[in-house]
Write an enzyme that holds these catalytic residues in place. Structure first.
Site, PDB file in Angstrom:
ATOM      1  N   SER A  36       0.769  -1.185  10.071  1.00 38.74           N
ATOM      2  CA  SER A  36       0.430  -0.225   9.020  1.00 38.74           C
ATOM      3  C   SER A  36      -0.999   0.291   9.106  1.00 38.74           C
ATOM      4  O   SER A  36      -1.354   1.227   8.404  1.00 38.74           O
ATOM      5  CB  SER A  36       0.660  -0.847   7.631  1.00 38.74           C
ATOM      6  N   LYS A  70      -5.833  -3.476   3.813  1.00 39.51           N
ATOM      7  CA  LYS A  70      -5.629  -2.050   3.539  1.00 39.51           C
ATOM      8  C   LYS A  70      -6.957  -1.377   3.200  1.00 39.51           C
ATOM      9  O   LYS A  70      -7.966  -2.032   2.954  1.00 39.51           O
ATOM     10  CB  LYS A  70      -4.659  -1.866   2.352  1.00 39.51           C
TER      11      LYS A  70
END
Length: 253
Positions: free
Chosen positions: A174, A212
């Site tokens: 990701s 993230k």
């Protein structure tokens, strides 16, 4: 918008940090920008600090940290910016993101880290230091909160700045557009605060951990992936605790 000289100095410092692991000297900066005195460099650095592009690490010699790069080029002057000349920067994985204010350019140390745990050596000219290695963290989906294993990893000292650090192994894809790949080992500076746009280790509901990009949106926090296949995760800010900020990356070849 930065002036041309401010822009050139920022890119020169950023390139020097990526190539050598430490800040250029004032003489090197003065010569690179063709200035007559170091006072001009002091003024440019102060201006970049005021605009939150650069930070000085106090009590350390030759210690500058690039916080972000400009989104736009300086006004045309008939002379190309400094970054377009001279040796190329250290090779890093390609990214679809522009050189935006919040983009992370991995400081990649290549090598054979297959036996890197339990005191295995990662030799560098600059020396090395042992950090706690907390195992795999999901870069695709959050996983259970980290548990200390007692394992350690030896990393080059030039990846580290001030503060306390630890290491994690990335699982998932990701964050690939930020140059962070499955199996990479990321170096995290421990801390519970972060600026918008920084890549962080976030603990959600005291149970899930993920790597993230942080974005505050009023009373919520967006945990943004760097892969178009994934959607940001929006979480109330009181359910998120920052566990540290990304500062470096190791890759096995």
């Amino acid at each position: 918008m930065l002036t041309r000289k401010q822009h050139e100095l920022l890119l020169f410092i950023d390139r020097h940090l990526k190539q050598t692991g430490f800040s250029p000297s004032f003489d090197e900066m003065k010569d690179a920008l063709n200035l007559r005195s170091k006072s001009g460099i002091h003024r440019l650095i102060s201006a970049l600090e005021e605009r939150d592009f650069l930070r000085r690490r106090h009590h350390r010699a030759r210690a500058l940290e690039v916080l972000r790069l400009p989104e736009t080029m300086p006004a045309a002057t008939g002379k190309p910016p400094l970054a377009e000349s001279g040796p190329p920067p250290v090779t890093a994985p390609a990214t679809d993101e522009s050189a935006a204010a919040e983009s992370f350019v991995p400081n990649v140390i290549k090598g054979d880290f297959a036996n890197r745990l339990a005191g295995a050596s990662v030799a560098t000219e600059a020396g090395a230091i042992h950090l706690p290695f907390y195992g795999r963290i999901a870069a695709g989906q959050p996983i259970e909160a980290l548990r200390e294993t007692g394992a350690q990893i030896e990393v080059p000292m030039n990846l580290l700045g001030h503060g306390e650090h630890y290491a994690l192994e990335v699982a998932g894809d990701s964050m690939i557009e930020a140059g962070i790949l499955d199996g990479d080992t990321v170096i995290i500076r421990r801390g519970d605060v972060a600026q918008n746009g920084q890549i962080v280790v976030a603990l959600i509901d005291d149970q899930e951990v993920t790597l993230k990009r942080l974005r505050r949106r009023g009373s919520t926090i967006a945990l943004e992936p760097a892969n178009a296949r994934y959607e940001p995760r929006i979480v109330p800010s009181d359910r998120v605790r920052i566990q540290g900020q990304l500062v470096g990356l190791l890759r096995r070849y």
